[in-house]
Design an enzyme around this catalytic site. Structure first.
Site, PDB file in Angstrom:
ATOM      1  N   GLU A  35       9.304 -13.321   8.000  1.00 49.98           N
ATOM      2  CA  GLU A  35       8.194 -14.096   8.561  1.00 49.98           C
ATOM      3  C   GLU A  35       8.587 -14.766   9.876  1.00 49.98           C
ATOM      4  O   GLU A  35       7.791 -14.828  10.809  1.00 49.98           O
ATOM      5  CB  GLU A  35       7.717 -15.154   7.551  1.00 49.98           C
ATOM      6  N   LEU A  78      15.213 -10.914  20.517  1.00 48.93           N
ATOM      7  CA  LEU A  78      13.974 -11.371  19.882  1.00 48.93           C
ATOM      8  C   LEU A  78      13.385 -12.589  20.591  1.00 48.93           C
ATOM      9  O   LEU A  78      12.213 -12.903  20.418  1.00 48.93           O
ATOM     10  CB  LEU A  78      14.223 -11.742  18.404  1.00 48.93           C
ATOM     11  N   GLY A  79      14.214 -13.284  21.392  1.00 44.74           N
ATOM     12  CA  GLY A  79      13.706 -14.464  22.100  1.00 44.74           C
ATOM     13  C   GLY A  79      13.528 -15.651  21.159  1.00 44.74           C
ATOM     14  O   GLY A  79      13.795 -15.559  19.954  1.00 44.74           O
ATOM     15  N   TYR A 118       2.244 -22.445   8.235  1.00 43.69           N
ATOM     16  CA  TYR A 118       2.030 -20.995   8.105  1.00 43.69           C
ATOM     17  C   TYR A 118       3.199 -20.339   7.366  1.00 43.69           C
ATOM     18  O   TYR A 118       3.004 -19.602   6.389  1.00 43.69           O
ATOM     19  CB  TYR A 118       1.850 -20.331   9.488  1.00 43.69           C
ATOM     20  N   ASP A 136      -2.441 -17.196  10.730  1.00 45.96           N
ATOM     21  CA  ASP A 136      -1.758 -16.813  11.974  1.00 45.96           C
ATOM     22  C   ASP A 136      -2.788 -16.159  12.893  1.00 45.96           C
ATOM     23  O   ASP A 136      -3.992 -16.148  12.580  1.00 45.96           O
ATOM     24  CB  ASP A 136      -0.569 -15.882  11.694  1.00 45.96           C
ATOM     25  N   CYS A 212     -14.361  -1.211  13.157  1.00 45.19           N
ATOM     26  CA  CYS A 212     -15.282  -1.686  12.119  1.00 45.19           C
ATOM     27  C   CYS A 212     -15.715  -0.546  11.190  1.00 45.19           C
ATOM     28  O   CYS A 212     -15.996  -0.775  10.006  1.00 45.19           O
ATOM     29  CB  CYS A 212     -16.507  -2.336  12.756  1.00 45.19           C
TER      30      CYS A 212
HETATM   31 FE1  SF4 Z   1     -12.999  -6.977  12.150  1.00 43.64          FE
HETATM   32 FE2  SF4 Z   1     -14.983  -5.217  12.414  1.00 43.64          FE
HETATM   33 FE3  SF4 Z   1     -13.792  -5.603  10.064  1.00 43.64          FE
HETATM   34 FE4  SF4 Z   1     -15.355  -7.466  11.066  1.00 43.64          FE
HETATM   35  S1  SF4 Z   1     -15.986  -5.414  10.442  1.00 43.64           S
HETATM   36  S2  SF4 Z   1     -13.374  -7.805  10.113  1.00 43.64           S
HETATM   37  S3  SF4 Z   1     -14.911  -7.267  13.228  1.00 43.64           S
HETATM   38  S4  SF4 Z   1     -12.846  -4.753  11.906  1.00 43.64           S
END
Ligand code: SF4
Length: 361
Positions: A35, A78-79, A118, A136, A212
């Site tokens: 992490e 890695l910085g 986190y 994150d 999407c």
């Molecule tokens: Fe992301 Fe598109 Fe999925 Fe919405 S539908 S969480 S914008 S990839």
């Protein structure tokens, strides 16, 4: 809404999780190292670092007992070197007063140096299956898009809302049965849920052109359904980059070159570098500046390839020159150690100066 999202995310991760080496273990120490390494560094870069680190420091005690120079060397490239030093500081605390065991609560983890909300949430959920939220950059992007949340995610109001949503999701997930994702360790539902959010942000819900069409939560995503995914998150405008110029010199005496160690408490503290100075005039002639600084004739300076790199908002150019100095006397305080080729390999250099070392090889 969290109730509808959780099973979609759990099932998607079970079928699509990438096989990453730290996903084959539930050891909190190994998860912690992954992490911290993954903060602002890509997975493919981290894999060999993580494997080398675990090979040399397999547990808390071996890290606590290691020489700092070796810890920095394994982190080289890695910085953000304070992270490596904080890992060792925390390991020393755990080895000294916790019997070498990693704590299993977010509160106890957050008392250790370098562990914020986190990181503690990630370790607690992944290694101990606690319903602890994580937030994150990837999770921020996914959540602000699913819920079409306007505003600055670093601002107090939206940030608080995002933590609440992340918590509602992982708490909801805690009621689901344990599942065994294909390539991943037998993980509890809190672990899977948090990792699914990070994984979705890393592999599907990309900053630009999110996919999407293959997203498991597309039917529940407000921004995705309305074609506005790329409008979120609404981060503040970036601060304009600032140009900086340095001149660095490789002063050679036979097969040795002069190097120095950066002060422990500053940027890149404890790392090695070639003598260098910042040029206050961005248009100055670097060769003349180096000659004036070292009191040597300009024609003694052989130009090497300049090194360009970016640190936070600074765009830095380092003009590099090699000078054979033989027995010439140098101004005091320029460097401390004459290092040969083997020594140069052994020492931990800043990324920019490691690139100078490579040019010499
Ligand atoms: Fe992301 Fe598109 Fe999925 Fe919405 S539908 S969480 S914008 S990839």
């Amino acid at each position: 809404m969290p109730g509808e999202l959780v099973p979609l995310l759990l099932d998607w991760f079970a079928a699509n999780a990438r096989d990453l080496p730290w996903r084959r273990t539930l050891d909190p120490y190994a998860v912690w190292i992954s992490e911290v390494m993954l903060q602002q560094t890509q997975v493919k870069t981290v894999v060999p670092y993580w494997e080398r680190w675990l090979g040399e420091f397999p547990d808390i005690r071996s890290l606590a007992d290691a020489p700092e120079e070796r810890v920095l060397k394994l982190w080289e490239g890695l910085g953000y070197y304070s992270r490596a030093r904080n890992l060792q500081k925390a390991a020393k605390i755990l080895a000294g007063s916790h019997g070498g065991r990693f704590p299993d609560t977010v509160e106890a983890m957050m008392e250790l140096p370098g562990i914020g909300r986190y990181t503690a949430g990630a370790i607690a959920s992944i290694a101990f299956d606690r319903p602890s939220p994580i937030l994150d950059g990837n999770v921020v992007r996914v959540l602000t898009r699913i819920f079409a949340l306007p505003g600055d995610p670093k601002g107090k109001e939206l940030n608080g809302r995002l933590w609440q949503l992340a918590e509602a999701l992982v708490v909801e997930a805690s009621g689901f049965p344990r599942r065994r994702p294909g390539a991943v360790r037998s993980a509890g539902p809190c672990s899977v849920l948090n990792q699914s959010l990070m994984e979705l942000g890393a592999t599907v819900c990309a900053p630009r052109t999110p996919r999407c069409a293959v997203c498991p939560v597309a039917g529940r995503c407000v921004a995705g359904k309305s074609g506005r995914a790329e409008e979120f998150p609404q981060a503040k405008a970036r601060v304009a980059a600032t140009e900086r110029r340095f001149v660095a010199v490789v002063l050679a005496r036979g097969d040795k070159v002069l190097v120095r160690r950066r002060p422990a408490d500053g940027v890149n503290g404890g790392l090695w570098e070639f003598p260098n100075e910042e040029l206050t005039d961005l248009s100055a002639d670097a060769r003349s500046a180096a000659a004036a600084w070292l009191g040597l004739p300009p024609d003694a300076f052989i130009a090497l390839k300049p090194v360009k790199h970016t640190i936070t908002r600074y765009r830095i150019t380092v003009d590099v020159f090699r000078v054979e100095v033989g027995a010439k006397k140098l101004p005091t305080g320029i460097g401390t150690t004459w290092a040969g080729p083997e020594e140069l390999e052994r020492l931990a250099f800043t990324s920019a100066h490691r690139r100078i070392v490579r040019q010499l090889a």
